[in-house]
Design an enzyme around this catalytic site. Structure first.
Site, short mmCIF file in Angstrom:
data_model
loop_
_atom_site.label_atom_id
_atom_site.label_comp_id
_atom_site.label_asym_id
_atom_site.label_seq_id
_atom_site.Cartn_x
_atom_site.Cartn_y
_atom_site.Cartn_z
N HIS A 538 2.37 -2.54 -1.94
CA HIS A 538 2.18 -3.94 -2.38
C HIS A 538 3.34 -4.87 -2.02
CE1 HIS A 538 -1.66 -3.19 -4.06
NE2 HIS A 538 -1.22 -2.33 -4.95
N ASP A 594 -8.42 0.83 -2.62
CA ASP A 594 -9.62 1.41 -3.25
C ASP A 594 -10.90 1.00 -2.51
OD1 ASP A 594 -8.49 2.38 -6.03
OD2 ASP A 594 -7.69 0.39 -5.68
ZN LIG Z 1 -3.10 1.39 -5.41
#
Ligand SMILES: [Zn+2]
Length: 618
Positions: A538, A594
């Site tokens: 991230h 995901d």
């Molecule tokens: Zn993740």
């Protein structure tokens, strides 16, 4: 032509890949700019000793910087200089901040890099070699680029005993190095002061702006040449460059349609199989669906309802609930868990189907994350048994172990008495398997395919505790509050470090720390990530922290970014900093996170991001 956007560094290990970097960037340009940035810092240090020293012309610095890096870089860089148009910058004022500020800022940035180098090398993770070269010259110490892979194996039955100390395992006889808590807290405080220091912030901000501008200028001047060079490369396009998905959770590695088909197929194939125990009585798959008033015919992607949508934005709880097919946790347990009534059979099947898709596509690899919760001592053995029994293995896949930060939940349920217990559940089986692999053959084999550890959960949860020297040690952490992010990360790092030293002595595979970091929440998560982890996932919040962003750039810390995932949770697609990071030369890889929640079909994040941000293929 080694140009345009996108290359993968696949390090060969155990005949397959170990790591990963799908970096959409021109390698050569990045290398030059990085050397130059490091060199700017380098030139500031003599200034401290000799105030009358003048900054040399930039071109000289550039040439000099080529001399100081690996030959490989030089070979790549020189032909490019002739081939592409370049703008040179002259004059004494190089970075737009006052001279004294420049000296102070450079000192601080170098200090931060030394801190990272210390922790990364201590834990035997890999540190950027270009940065290590530059630091070596600054620190006047021999360069240590030991390749830890070629260590002779010690006899498997060496008979080593180990004892448990306050928070990590010390293996007797071997005297393995481990990190010091006081030192860590001090370093952490240094880093925290540094990232809010005004002059350092100005310096880093300007350097980042310079990097973006340099990239834009390169595009303006050389875009056509880059495109032409790209076309010249035979047999390579967007689809057949090797991609490694460096951040993807195993429980959501399939897309919705795939899971739906699989559930329907299972209902037809195994209706009488006992898949769940309800109040001591076994329930068959048919009965489970009957209890929910559902038939295979009723099931659709819409009833499955696992897609992240507008309602999950800033709602991590709702997002987590999406892991339950049709909102039923029982289906999650049956279909996407490794430890259940059917010993994870269905989940193994579906993961194997994903694996065979990857093998078929040939150029796609994944690092799937499996969970170890730390609730009981036998989790590792069960997981290893699952992988071996169902032969869940592929050359295109490696495992990463994610540890959810859920101590408070286990504490409330009285599953665990203190944090130490959680650490022991996570790490003791690994020490045992390393010391005595013959006793734990399955786990030993499984560990040879594990790359490292990840720390996962909602980063935006409020943290009530600040990690400092007054914080209770893990054995005394009995509060109901969850320990802060940095606490989790430090103790994972500390144990992993000792374990790595032990595994190295035994000639086994070592681990790296690759946490979710900087997706949301306080900025100090990124400081812990900078100090302790090889890569992060991230890194969204780096966009608000210029000093850290510049440090992540200088240290070339890999950042696995998932713009589609961010779009559903924390940041809309068009505000995503990925293109900005990319233009500045940060080490970015593109990942899916995901697929189950974000992908409708096999059209994946790679294609979408390439289209939206007009990225080119190579
Ligand atoms: Zn993740």
């Amino acid at each position: 032509m080694k140009s345009l956007s996108g290359f993968i560094k696949v390090k060969s290990h155990l005949n397959t890949f170990q790591t990963h970097c799908f970096k959409i960037y021109r390698t050569n340009m990045l290398t030059c700019t990085l050397c130059l940035s490091l060199y700017l810092l380098y030139f500031c240090l003599p200034l401290l000793k000799c105030p009358s020293y003048c900054l040399p012309p930039l071109r000289y610095m550039q040439e000099k910087s080529f001399d100081d890096v690996d030959d490989g870089f030089r070979e790549r860089a020189l032909p490019l200089e002739r081939e592409y148009q370049r703008v040179s910058i002259s004059g004494e004022e190089k970075c737009g901040v006052p001279f004294t500020d420049l000296v102070d800022a450079a000192k601080c940035v170098v200090k931060a890099l030394f801190i990272r180098e210390k922790y990364i090398k201590r834990s035997m993770q890999s540190f950027c070699k270009t940065t290590a070269h530059a630091l070596q010259e600054l620190g006047m110490k021999p360069l240590d680029l030991t390749d830890y892979d070629d260590i002779a194996e010690t006899p498997v039955d060496a008979g080593i005993s180990y004892t448990l100390q306050t928070y990590f395992v010390t293996v007797r006889q071997l005297d393995l190095p481990y990190p010091d808590l006081t030192e860590y807290i001090e370093d952490m405080n240094v880093m925290m002061a540094l990232i809010i220091n005004g002059p350092v912030k100005s310096f880093c901000y300007r350097r980042l702006q310079y990097l973006s501008s340099k990239f834009q200028m390169h595009i303006l001047l050389n875009e056509m040449k880059e495109l032409a060079a790209q076309k010249k490369v035979p047999h390579r396009d967007f689809y057949n460059i090797r991609k490694v998905d460096t951040h993807i959770h195993a429980s959501s590695c399939m897309n919705q349609k795939h899971l739906l088909r699989f559930i329907k197929r299972s209902m037809k194939k195994y209706p009488e199989e006992i898949v769940h125990i309800e109040r001591g009585r076994g329930q068959t798959l048919k009965e489970v669906f009957e209890s929910m008033n559902l038939t295979a015919f009723d099931l659709s992607v819409d009833t499955l309802d696992m897609h992240a949508d507008r309602n999950t934005f800033h709602r991590f709880d709702k997002f987590n609930a999406k892991y339950n097919p049709i909102g039923e946790s029982i289906l999650r347990e049956i279909f996407i868990k490794t430890d259940n009534c059917i010993e994870g059979k269905y989940f193994a099947h579906i993961v194997k189907e994903v694996m065979s898709d990857l093998e078929e596509s040939k150029y796609q690899n994944s690092e799937l994350r499996l969970s170890i919760y730390g609730r009981s001592r036998d989790e590792w053995e069960k997981l290893a048994k699952w992988a071996l029994k169902h032969r869940v293995y592929s050359d295109n896949v490696r495992w990463l172990i994610q540890v959810p930060r859920l101590f408070d939940v286990y504490q409330t349920k009285k599953t665990l008495a203190n944090f130490q217990e959680m650490l022991e559940n996570i790490f003791l089986p690994l020490f045992e398997a390393t010391i005595n692999p013959r006793k734990h053959p399955e786990l030993h084999l499984f560990l040879e395919h594990v790359v490292g550890f990840d720390s996962v959960d909602d980063e935006s949860k409020p943290e009530h505790h600040i990690f400092n020297l007054d914080s209770p040690l893990p054995e005394n952490w009995t509060e109901e509050d969850n320990p802060p992010y940095s606490y989790y990360l430090y103790y994972t790092y500390a144990n992993m470090t000792v374990l790595n030293h032990l595994r190295r002595q035994r000639g086994f595979r070592m681990f790296v720390l690759r946490p979710h970091c900087g997706e949301a929440g306080p900025i100090h998560h990124l400081v812990s990530g900078f100090m302790l982890s090889e890569n992060i996932s991230h890194g969204l919040l780096l966009r608000k922290a210029p000093v850290l962003q510049y440090l992540y750039y200088l240290a070339q810390i890999g950042i696995a970014m998932s713009p589609l995932s961010n779009n559903s949770l924390f940041l809309s697609y068009h505000r995503n900093p990925l293109p900005e990071y990319l233009s500045r030369g940060l080490m970015i890889s593109l990942s899916t996170d995901d697929p189950l929640q974000f992908h409708f079909t096999k059209v994946n994040s790679f294609c979408l991001t390439a289209r939206v941000h007009s990225l080119t293929a190579r």
